[in-house]
Motif scaffolding. Structure first.
Motif, PDB file in Angstrom:
ATOM      1  N   ALA A  27       8.037 -45.605 -48.675  1.00 66.44           N
ATOM      2  CA  ALA A  27       6.895 -45.322 -49.346  1.00 66.44           C
ATOM      3  C   ALA A  27       5.637 -46.055 -48.578  1.00 66.44           C
ATOM      4  N   TYR A  28       5.939 -47.194 -48.222  1.00 67.81           N
ATOM      5  CA  TYR A  28       4.996 -48.073 -47.504  1.00 67.81           C
ATOM      6  C   TYR A  28       4.545 -47.369 -46.332  1.00 67.81           C
ATOM      7  N   VAL A  29       5.317 -46.738 -45.417  1.00 66.40           N
ATOM      8  CA  VAL A  29       4.813 -45.882 -44.240  1.00 66.40           C
ATOM      9  C   VAL A  29       3.980 -44.896 -44.535  1.00 66.40           C
ATOM     10  N   LEU A  30       4.264 -44.160 -45.687  1.00 67.41           N
ATOM     11  CA  LEU A  30       3.408 -42.810 -46.027  1.00 67.41           C
ATOM     12  C   LEU A  30       2.129 -43.611 -46.550  1.00 67.41           C
ATOM     13  N   VAL A  31       2.153 -44.449 -47.398  1.00 69.66           N
ATOM     14  CA  VAL A  31       0.968 -45.139 -47.846  1.00 69.66           C
ATOM     15  C   VAL A  31      -0.033 -45.601 -46.693  1.00 69.66           C
ATOM     16  N   VAL A  32       0.458 -46.218 -45.589  1.00 66.60           N
ATOM     17  CA  VAL A  32      -0.340 -46.772 -44.452  1.00 66.60           C
ATOM     18  C   VAL A  32      -0.936 -45.454 -43.905  1.00 66.60           C
ATOM     19  N   MET A  33       0.031 -44.581 -43.591  1.00 62.55           N
ATOM     20  CA  MET A  33      -0.447 -43.240 -42.928  1.00 62.55           C
ATOM     21  C   MET A  33      -1.445 -42.576 -43.397  1.00 62.55           C
ATOM     22  N   GLY A  34      -1.179 -42.303 -44.978  1.00 65.88           N
ATOM     23  CA  GLY A  34      -2.025 -41.584 -45.547  1.00 65.88           C
ATOM     24  C   GLY A  34      -3.523 -42.160 -45.832  1.00 65.88           C
ATOM     25  N   ALA A  35      -3.392 -43.507 -45.880  1.00 64.35           N
ATOM     26  CA  ALA A  35      -4.719 -44.367 -46.029  1.00 64.35           C
ATOM     27  C   ALA A  35      -5.618 -44.264 -44.381  1.00 64.35           C
ATOM     28  N   LEU A  36      -4.811 -44.401 -43.499  1.00 62.95           N
ATOM     29  CA  LEU A  36      -5.377 -44.293 -42.329  1.00 62.95           C
ATOM     30  C   LEU A  36      -6.092 -42.795 -41.888  1.00 62.95           C
ATOM     31  N   LEU A  37      -5.267 -41.955 -42.260  1.00 66.85           N
ATOM     32  CA  LEU A  37      -5.697 -40.613 -42.021  1.00 66.85           C
ATOM     33  C   LEU A  37      -6.920 -40.273 -42.989  1.00 66.85           C
ATOM     34  N   PHE A  38      -6.815 -40.872 -44.355  1.00 66.01           N
ATOM     35  CA  PHE A  38      -8.125 -40.301 -45.158  1.00 66.01           C
ATOM     36  C   PHE A  38      -9.466 -40.931 -44.792  1.00 66.01           C
ATOM     37  N   HIS A  39      -9.060 -42.275 -44.059  1.00 65.71           N
ATOM     38  CA  HIS A  39     -10.521 -42.848 -43.657  1.00 65.71           C
ATOM     39  C   HIS A  39     -10.795 -42.407 -42.611  1.00 65.71           C
ATOM     40  N   LEU A  40      -9.921 -41.810 -42.022  1.00 70.80           N
ATOM     41  CA  LEU A  40     -10.477 -41.004 -40.592  1.00 70.80           C
ATOM     42  C   LEU A  40     -11.420 -39.973 -40.724  1.00 70.80           C
ATOM     43  N   PHE A  41     -10.605 -39.053 -41.731  1.00 71.73           N
ATOM     44  CA  PHE A  41     -11.159 -37.680 -41.784  1.00 71.73           C
ATOM     45  C   PHE A  41     -11.953 -37.677 -42.997  1.00 71.73           C
ATOM     46  N   VAL A  42     -12.044 -38.636 -44.046  1.00 66.93           N
ATOM     47  CA  VAL A  42     -12.717 -38.419 -45.284  1.00 66.93           C
ATOM     48  C   VAL A  42     -13.842 -39.498 -45.069  1.00 66.93           C
ATOM     49  N   ASN A  43     -13.473 -40.803 -45.127  1.00 60.17           N
ATOM     50  CA  ASN A  43     -14.548 -41.757 -45.157  1.00 60.17           C
ATOM     51  C   ASN A  43     -15.572 -41.645 -43.835  1.00 60.17           C
ATOM     52  N   LEU A  44     -14.937 -41.705 -42.741  1.00 65.76           N
ATOM     53  CA  LEU A  44     -15.713 -41.533 -41.494  1.00 65.76           C
ATOM     54  C   LEU A  44     -16.386 -40.300 -41.334  1.00 65.76           C
ATOM     55  N   SER A  45     -15.970 -39.254 -42.134  1.00 60.73           N
ATOM     56  CA  SER A  45     -16.600 -37.943 -42.083  1.00 60.73           C
ATOM     57  C   SER A  45     -17.822 -38.024 -42.850  1.00 60.73           C
ATOM     58  N   LEU A  46     -17.776 -38.816 -44.119  1.00 58.13           N
ATOM     59  CA  LEU A  46     -18.969 -38.756 -44.902  1.00 58.13           C
ATOM     60  C   LEU A  46     -20.099 -39.699 -44.168  1.00 58.13           C
ATOM     61  N   ILE A  47     -19.591 -40.906 -43.444  1.00 58.03           N
ATOM     62  CA  ILE A  47     -20.590 -41.551 -42.752  1.00 58.03           C
ATOM     63  C   ILE A  47     -21.084 -40.875 -41.618  1.00 58.03           C
TER      64      ILE A  47
END
Length: 442
Positions: A244-264
């Motif tokens: 579960a930890y691996v999935l959470v870290v990977m999900g958070a990294l990809l979300f930040h890259l393609f959602v948070n950074l995309s909004l910026i």
């Protein structure tokens, strides 16, 4: 830069050895647990006289260099900012962007890990036994958190009264504060007076890096010993939260890259995120394959200048600085890892403790930049400060390689975005200046 622990010489890569050691140690430990039980005399003997000592030697080598590593790297990083006075507001804008996005990333990481809580798949009995087995010396810190002393008092105690005592007591917050002040003071004295101290700190950092390298050479054996000790006692109980930890870290990294950074990119910088990512994909691939922001720097410069049209004078200044200071991916990884292991070991952090984790994730992500394996001893230091035994790092070390590759992509993508932000704020670039065609491969 990401803190890659993979070797580059001939033969099997170090990260491959560590992964194999994790699998071997976990398999042997689970087999021992299922066939003999964690309390079997033979299992106890192996843990006491073989697996345990090997793991402890590895951990002690990491603990040994935590404080000099933190002090040297952060002091040098702050002292290096003195040159930014020569470039005025450009440097200030770049650093502001680095810290703001890294703080956003760290905060997002803590939100994700506290939402999904991957470390809570353990029964209360297993958590109690984990703490009884590995964390007797952390009881005082846990009690301080439970009584609320880890809140406002922690912020006051960041200002150490005795940096030497802070080093002896592994008070990393105190050492970080002293390093920040020490580095800032170096920028305020004459360069010829500061130079001997800077050279000394550079030499100290070089020595510490070599020691980290020595420690990582025995990492496969240490990891195998540590993970055998855990799995031989607890069997399959830890494997579910680790997945579960691996999935959470990977999900958070990809979300930040393609959602948070995309909004910026869209609303702050004013560029279409799809266009942006299409023009930097070469740098992203290089980052993923090398796990190193520094190794990716030439490709990143080409992506910024030729792919996005950023003026070379801006890209050439901001990107090298960003490769050591803009650590979005690393801060997400560190924050999630600390909270995950707190959950595994049953350590409940107060609101003040959460705030400290965010700040530490930002500071140590920047401070550890450029140090091979640097995140490992720093994470061990943060864990013990939060009341989690240092042995806990073995739970995640074997799966770090894929996380390392992914967080480096996030780091590099954020680095390149900083060049467009600074260039736009200086009025020398906007999205209309992006070349019509992407650069061809070199």
């Amino acid at each position: 830069m990401s803190e890659s622990i993979g070797g580059s010489g001939p033969g099997m890569k170090l990260h491959t050895k560590i992964l194999i050691a994790l699998v071997v140690g976990a398999t042997a430990g689970i087999a021992a647990n299922l066939t003999m039980g964690g309390d079997d005399p033979t299992v106890v003997f192996v843990n006491t006289y073989l697996a345990g000592p090997i793991g402890q030697i590895f951990l002690r080598m990491l603990f040994m260099i935590v404080m000099p590593l933190v002090f040297a790297s952060i002091t040098l990083g702050v002292a290096g900012l003195g040159d930014l006075k020569k470039v005025g507001k450009v440097g200030g804008k770049a650093i502001g962007y680095f810290l703001a996005t890294t703080f956003l990333a760290a905060s997002f990481g803590l939100f994700v890990v506290n939402t999904f809580r991957p470390g809570e798949g353990l029964s209360p009995e297993v958590k109690t036994e984990l703490m009884a087995t590995y964390a007797e010396d952390a009881a005082g810190k846990i009690e301080a958190q439970a009584t609320g002393n880890f809140g406002i008092n922690t912020f006051v105690e960041i200002v150490t009264r005795n940096p030497v005592k802070s080093a002896v007591d592994t008070d990393m917050l105190g050492i970080i504060f002293f390093a920040l002040v020490f580095g800032a003071a170096l920028t305020q004295i004459k360069p010829e007076r500061a130079e001997p101290m800077i050279k000394f700190l550079q030499a100290l950092e070089d020595v510490v890096i070599k020691i980290v390298g020595m420690a990582m050479k025995i990492a496969p054996y240490g990891v195998a010993g540590l993970i055998f000790g855990v799995t031989s006692r607890f069997g399959f109980a830890l494997l579910k939260p680790l997945s579960a930890y691996v999935l959470v870290v990977m999900g958070a990294l990809l979300f930040h890259l393609f959602v948070n950074l995309s909004l910026i990119l869209k609303f702050v910088i004013g560029i279409n995120p799809l266009l942006y990512f299409s023009r930097i994909k070469g740098a992203m691939v290089t980052a993923f394959s090398t796990s190193s922001s520094s190794a990716t720097l030439p490709t990143a410069l080409r992506a910024a200048e030729d792919g996005l049209g950023v003026p070379p004078k801006i890209a050439g200044f901001v990107l090298p600085l960003g490769s050591t200071m803009c650590m979005n991916g690393t801060s997400i990884f560190e924050g999630i890892t600390v909270i995950f292991l707190c959950q595994v070991f049953g350590v409940d952090l107060s609101l003040g403790g959460m705030a400290i984790v965010i700040v530490m994730s930002v500071i140590t992500a920047v401070g550890a930049a450029g140090v091979p394996g640097g995140s490992i001893p720093l994470l061990v230091g943060i864990l013990t400060m939060m009341g989690v035994p240092g042995e806990g790092i073995a739970i995640v070390l074997g799966v770090d390689r894929i996380l390392d590759m992914t967080r480096t992509v996030v780091n590099v993508s954020s680095d390149i975005s900083s060049t467009t932000f600074v260039a736009k704020s200086e009025g020398v670039w906007d999205a209309s200046m992006v070349p019509k065609e992407a650069p061809t491969a070199a």
